[in-house]
Scaffold this motif. Structure first.
Motif, mmCIF file in Angstrom:
data_model
loop_
_atom_site.group_PDB
_atom_site.id
_atom_site.type_symbol
_atom_site.label_atom_id
_atom_site.label_comp_id
_atom_site.label_asym_id
_atom_site.label_seq_id
_atom_site.Cartn_x
_atom_site.Cartn_y
_atom_site.Cartn_z
ATOM 1 N N UNK A 135 0.848 -1.183 0.000
ATOM 2 C CA UNK A 135 0.000 0.000 0.000
ATOM 3 C C UNK A 135 0.885 1.235 0.000
ATOM 4 N N UNK A 136 0.550 2.180 -0.851
ATOM 5 C CA UNK A 136 1.344 3.396 -0.992
ATOM 6 C C UNK A 136 0.553 4.594 -0.489
ATOM 7 N N UNK A 137 1.165 5.358 0.383
ATOM 8 C CA UNK A 137 0.574 6.594 0.897
ATOM 9 C C UNK A 137 1.597 7.705 0.698
ATOM 10 N N UNK A 138 1.306 8.593 -0.269
ATOM 11 C CA UNK A 138 2.273 9.626 -0.644
ATOM 12 C C UNK A 138 3.601 8.933 -0.990
ATOM 13 N N UNK A 139 4.681 9.207 -0.234
ATOM 14 C CA UNK A 139 5.958 8.565 -0.568
ATOM 15 C C UNK A 139 6.306 7.418 0.387
ATOM 16 N N UNK A 140 5.300 6.917 1.103
ATOM 17 C CA UNK A 140 5.486 5.735 1.947
ATOM 18 C C UNK A 140 4.999 4.492 1.216
ATOM 19 N N UNK A 141 5.744 3.406 1.318
ATOM 20 C CA UNK A 141 5.325 2.122 0.765
ATOM 21 C C UNK A 141 5.343 1.095 1.892
ATOM 22 N N UNK A 142 4.159 0.555 2.213
ATOM 23 C CA UNK A 142 4.014 -0.408 3.298
ATOM 24 C C UNK A 142 3.860 -1.795 2.693
ATOM 25 N N UNK A 143 4.746 -2.717 3.110
ATOM 26 C CA UNK A 143 4.735 -4.084 2.591
ATOM 27 C C UNK A 143 4.326 -5.026 3.720
ATOM 28 N N UNK A 168 -2.657 -0.452 10.435
ATOM 29 C CA UNK A 168 -4.074 -0.278 10.755
ATOM 30 C C UNK A 168 -4.598 1.048 10.205
ATOM 31 N N UNK A 169 -3.850 2.114 10.408
ATOM 32 C CA UNK A 169 -4.257 3.422 9.893
ATOM 33 C C UNK A 169 -4.296 3.424 8.367
ATOM 34 N N UNK A 170 -3.292 2.786 7.737
ATOM 35 C CA UNK A 170 -3.203 2.782 6.274
ATOM 36 C C UNK A 170 -4.297 1.939 5.636
ATOM 37 N N UNK A 171 -4.788 0.940 6.380
ATOM 38 C CA UNK A 171 -5.835 0.074 5.834
ATOM 39 C C UNK A 171 -7.147 0.820 5.647
ATOM 40 N N UNK A 172 -7.344 1.886 6.409
ATOM 41 C CA UNK A 172 -8.562 2.695 6.288
ATOM 42 C C UNK A 172 -8.178 4.168 6.272
ATOM 43 N N UNK A 218 1.440 12.712 7.458
ATOM 44 C CA UNK A 218 0.758 11.428 7.353
ATOM 45 C C UNK A 218 -0.269 11.230 8.467
ATOM 46 N N UNK A 219 0.208 11.144 9.685
ATOM 47 C CA UNK A 219 -0.671 10.833 10.806
ATOM 48 C C UNK A 219 -1.163 12.121 11.454
ATOM 49 N N UNK A 220 -2.441 12.368 11.307
ATOM 50 C CA UNK A 220 -3.046 13.590 11.822
ATOM 51 C C UNK A 220 -3.733 13.317 13.158
ATOM 52 N N UNK A 221 -3.609 14.250 14.072
ATOM 53 C CA UNK A 221 -4.318 14.162 15.347
ATOM 54 C C UNK A 221 -5.699 14.803 15.213
ATOM 55 N N UNK A 222 -6.698 14.077 15.632
ATOM 56 C CA UNK A 222 -8.052 14.624 15.716
ATOM 57 C C UNK A 222 -8.310 14.853 17.204
ATOM 58 N N UNK A 225 -10.293 12.927 20.085
ATOM 59 C CA UNK A 225 -10.816 11.669 19.545
ATOM 60 C C UNK A 225 -9.691 10.663 19.325
ATOM 61 N N UNK A 226 -8.787 10.954 18.398
ATOM 62 C CA UNK A 226 -7.738 9.992 18.094
ATOM 63 C C UNK A 226 -6.891 10.431 16.919
ATOM 64 N N UNK A 227 -6.692 9.507 15.959
ATOM 65 C CA UNK A 227 -5.776 9.762 14.846
ATOM 66 C C UNK A 227 -6.339 9.216 13.537
ATOM 67 N N UNK A 228 -5.843 9.766 12.433
ATOM 68 C CA UNK A 228 -6.155 9.226 11.123
ATOM 69 C C UNK A 228 -4.943 9.392 10.236
ATOM 70 N N UNK A 229 -4.885 8.581 9.176
ATOM 71 C CA UNK A 229 -3.817 8.706 8.185
ATOM 72 C C UNK A 229 -4.421 9.322 6.926
ATOM 73 N N UNK A 230 -3.842 10.436 6.475
ATOM 74 C CA UNK A 230 -4.373 11.148 5.314
ATOM 75 C C UNK A 230 -3.677 10.695 4.044
ATOM 76 N N UNK A 231 -4.452 10.627 2.968
ATOM 77 C CA UNK A 231 -3.903 10.224 1.683
ATOM 78 C C UNK A 231 -3.243 11.379 0.950
ATOM 79 N N UNK A 232 -3.558 12.594 1.314
ATOM 80 C CA UNK A 232 -2.953 13.743 0.645
ATOM 81 C C UNK A 232 -2.595 14.797 1.675
ATOM 82 N N UNK A 233 -1.526 15.575 1.423
ATOM 83 C CA UNK A 233 -1.091 16.557 2.403
ATOM 84 C C UNK A 233 -2.091 17.677 2.536
#
Length: 233
Positions: A135-143, A168-172, A218-222, A225-233
């Motif tokens: 899975x690719x998120x911006x310039x991160x590649x998770x294998x 877990x964050x990248x999956x959603x 990548x990892x934004x604080x809400x 509540x908690x955290x989310x991973x954003x697909x775009x800056x």
């Protein structure tokens, strides 16, 4: 059971008591009484879990954690009489998975060891990653198949917990996870509102994947509540 524990403790009475108990529980225990000896044994032996005191001769526990984390994502449990929030944050922030203060019961210690080893061997990637696709998120590649993360083609060294949180964050992507959801999904235990462990692991994860951890992309604080991973800056 047959898992191997490297136990690093300079108090001979505590060392003997804990080692004997863990051996009765079915573990193979390798003993070290100072930091230098611990690193030598770590380089020679196949270790499944590291259990160590903070205050050690030659090298302290934090130094050992940092050295081990350069090469391995095994569970690390710190034991210490310095049972304060500052010391807990320091130990976890440098890569330890759990912390237990002295004095402790052998029952509690055994439960922590069991839980740490269970989590490290039973981790299952989120369903969307189980097919082995990267899975690719911006310039991160998770294998998920090889448990690796690259940024701009450079391998990033993550602990098992850090990889699990990121996966877990990248999956959603763009989905907000509460701290309780993250803790229960990754640690496989009930969440009772102690935010310290999640906060420390998120901070350490950001320090590795973010160019500027104080302004995460990548990892934004809400807040609240908690955290989310954003697909775009």
């Amino acid at each position: 059971m047959n898992e191997t524990i490297l136990f690093v403790e300079d108090d001979e009475e505590i060392h003997s008591l804990v080692s004997s108990h863990l051996k009765k529980e079915g573990y193979r225990v390798i003993s070290a009484f100072d930091g230098d000896e611990a690193l030598v044994l770590f380089s020679r032996e196949r270790i499944d879990l590291l259990l160590l005191d903070l205050m050690l001769p030659s090298r302290n526990g934090i130094d050992i954690v940092q050295e081990v984390r350069k090469a391995h994502s095994m569970p690390i449990l710190i034991i210490s009489a310095k049972d304060s929030d500052v010391d807990k944050a320091l130990g976890l922030g440098f890569g330890a998975d759990d912390y237990i203060g002295k004095p402790f019961s052998l029952l509690e210690l055994t439960a922590r060891v069991h839980a740490a080893l269970r989590r490290s061997t039973q981790y299952t990637p989120p369903a969307s990653l189980q097919d082995g696709n990267k899975i690719t998120v911006l310039d991160l590649v998770i294998d998920p198949e090889n448990f690796t993360v690259e940024k701009n083609g450079k391998l990033i060294s993550l602990t098992a917990k850090e990889f699990q949180i990121l996966s877990l964050l990248a999956a959603r992507p763009n989905h907000v996870f509460t701290k309780g959801q993250l803790f229960e999904s990754v640690w496989k235990e009930s969440y009772y509102g102690d935010e310290n462990v999640i906060n420390v692991h998120i901070r350490r994860l950001r320090s590795k994947i973010e160019s500027d951890p104080s302004a995460p992309v990548y990892i934004k604080t809400i807040w609240g509540i908690g955290y989310k991973l954003e697909l775009s800056p």
